[in-house]
Design a protein around this motif. Structure first.
Motif, PDB file in Angstrom:
ATOM      1  N   UNK A 192       0.823  -1.057   0.037  1.00 27.17           N
ATOM      2  CA  UNK A 192       0.014   0.062  -0.032  1.00 27.17           C
ATOM      3  C   UNK A 192       1.025   1.181   0.012  1.00 27.17           C
ATOM      4  N   UNK A 193       2.054   1.003  -0.301  1.00 24.74           N
ATOM      5  CA  UNK A 193       3.104   2.286  -0.376  1.00 24.74           C
ATOM      6  C   UNK A 193       4.007   2.171  -1.521  1.00 24.74           C
ATOM      7  N   UNK A 194       5.131   3.251  -1.626  1.00 23.38           N
ATOM      8  CA  UNK A 194       5.997   3.004  -2.776  1.00 23.38           C
ATOM      9  C   UNK A 194       6.813   1.809  -2.670  1.00 23.38           C
ATOM     10  N   UNK A 195       6.972   1.102  -3.531  1.00 19.92           N
ATOM     11  CA  UNK A 195       7.357  -0.369  -3.545  1.00 19.92           C
ATOM     12  C   UNK A 195       8.208  -0.636  -4.865  1.00 19.92           C
ATOM     13  N   UNK A 196       9.459  -1.019  -4.906  1.00 19.13           N
ATOM     14  CA  UNK A 196      10.308  -1.426  -5.988  1.00 19.13           C
ATOM     15  C   UNK A 196      10.995  -2.791  -5.633  1.00 19.13           C
ATOM     16  N   UNK A 197      11.072  -3.391  -6.604  1.00 23.04           N
ATOM     17  CA  UNK A 197      12.114  -4.716  -6.359  1.00 23.04           C
ATOM     18  C   UNK A 197      13.150  -4.632  -7.510  1.00 23.04           C
ATOM     19  N   UNK A 198      14.533  -4.811  -7.028  1.00 16.06           N
ATOM     20  CA  UNK A 198      15.551  -4.710  -7.879  1.00 16.06           C
ATOM     21  C   UNK A 198      16.168  -6.305  -8.177  1.00 16.06           C
ATOM     22  N   UNK A 199      15.756  -6.710  -9.302  1.00 16.81           N
ATOM     23  CA  UNK A 199      16.571  -7.971 -10.109  1.00 16.81           C
ATOM     24  C   UNK A 199      18.119  -7.349 -10.217  1.00 16.81           C
ATOM     25  N   UNK A 200      19.027  -7.686  -9.474  1.00 24.64           N
ATOM     26  CA  UNK A 200      20.494  -7.244  -9.697  1.00 24.64           C
ATOM     27  C   UNK A 200      21.002  -7.747 -10.890  1.00 24.64           C
ATOM     28  N   UNK A 201      20.864  -8.919 -10.931  1.00 28.86           N
ATOM     29  CA  UNK A 201      21.362  -9.522 -12.469  1.00 28.86           C
ATOM     30  C   UNK A 201      21.159 -11.148 -12.308  1.00 28.86           C
ATOM     31  N   UNK A 202      21.335 -11.838 -13.401  1.00 23.75           N
ATOM     32  CA  UNK A 202      20.949 -13.094 -13.838  1.00 23.75           C
ATOM     33  C   UNK A 202      21.935 -14.127 -13.152  1.00 23.75           C
ATOM     34  N   UNK A 203      21.635 -15.119 -12.261  1.00 25.60           N
ATOM     35  CA  UNK A 203      22.576 -15.973 -11.887  1.00 25.60           C
ATOM     36  C   UNK A 203      22.669 -17.116 -12.783  1.00 25.60           C
ATOM     37  N   UNK A 204      21.862 -17.097 -13.801  1.00 26.43           N
ATOM     38  CA  UNK A 204      21.981 -17.880 -14.895  1.00 26.43           C
ATOM     39  C   UNK A 204      22.937 -17.587 -16.113  1.00 26.43           C
TER      40      UNK A 204
END
Ligand code: ZN
Length: 236
Positions: A192-204
């Protein structure tokens, strides 16, 4: 006095950052020192994804996502400390944040995510910054990607700001756009608030995996995620 010390720390950090992060640091110094007396209304919930029995994605060499998430989150926390940015870390060690006494993995996993969700919702003026790593069946894909709470313009704005900081400073060839979360990302989808998710990089991706395991690279990507966050916070 505290603010002066904080400012001195900030300037010291940024000058040392010239060697760490290279270009655009001079511009950053003027940007950030112009906000030297930080009076921020928000508190960042710094969420290192997974932890404990939940390792998250696992690379071919056994590297666990939870460990990279923690290393990067702790490095971001270091920048928050130096700049006096209010934040609450979800975890600073390798733990699950589930309630005690639950027996099944399913129950513990659900409790873990609900506790993270409660921390975000119970903290006034919270901004959620979740740190994760990506994984895909085809190894050719690489690069940071930022997700945001769909339908929320402030989350979208923060995601853009972080993307811009990371790409400009570290990954000029990266063309990954920001994306609204689906219900597969519980915290962002329900927040219910400002939200982001950072996928920093690919382990694959082997090359990116080696970078993500490198402490210097972890410091760099943490710095640019922090920089994007700081730019957002100082304009609220
Ligand atoms: Zn994850």
């Amino acid at each position: 006095m505290k603010k002066i010390i904080c400012l001195l720390s900030a300037v010291t950090l940024l000058f040392s950052g010239i060697f760490l992060v290279g270009k655009s640091t001079q511009e950053t110094i003027s940007e950030i020192t112009s906000h030297s007396v930080l009076q921020l209304k928000n508190t960042v919930i710094l969420d290192a994804g997974h932890g404990g029995e939940d390792g998250g994605a696992v690379a071919a060499d056994g590297t666990m996502e939870k460990d990279l998430n923690l290393a990067i989150s702790n490095a971001i926390a270091g920048y928050f400390e130096l700049f006096g940015i209010p934040y609450i870390p979800v975890r600073t060690t390798d733990i699950s944040v589930c309630d005690e006494g639950l027996t099944s993995i399913k129950e513990r996993k659900r409790s873990d995510i609900l506790n993270r969700y409660a921390l975000v919702n119970d903290t006034p003026d919270a901004v959620l910054l979740s740190i994760h790593q990506n994984m895909f069946s085809e190894p050719k894909y690489y690069g940071t990607q930022v997700f945001y709470a769909g339908g929320d313009p402030t989350s979208e704005n923060l995601a853009s700001t972080i993307r811009e900081a990371v790409l400009t400073g570290l990954q000029p060839e990266n063309t990954r756009a920001i994306k609204p979360s689906t219900d597969s990302i519980y915290l962002l989808y329900h927040a219910k608030t400002t939200s982001v998710l950072v996928e920093c990089g690919f382990l694959s991706n082997e090359n990116e995996l080696q970078k993500l395991k490198d402490e210097a690279y972890e410091s760099q990507i943490s710095y640019f995620i922090f920089k994007g966050m700081l730019q957002y916070l100082t304009t609220q």
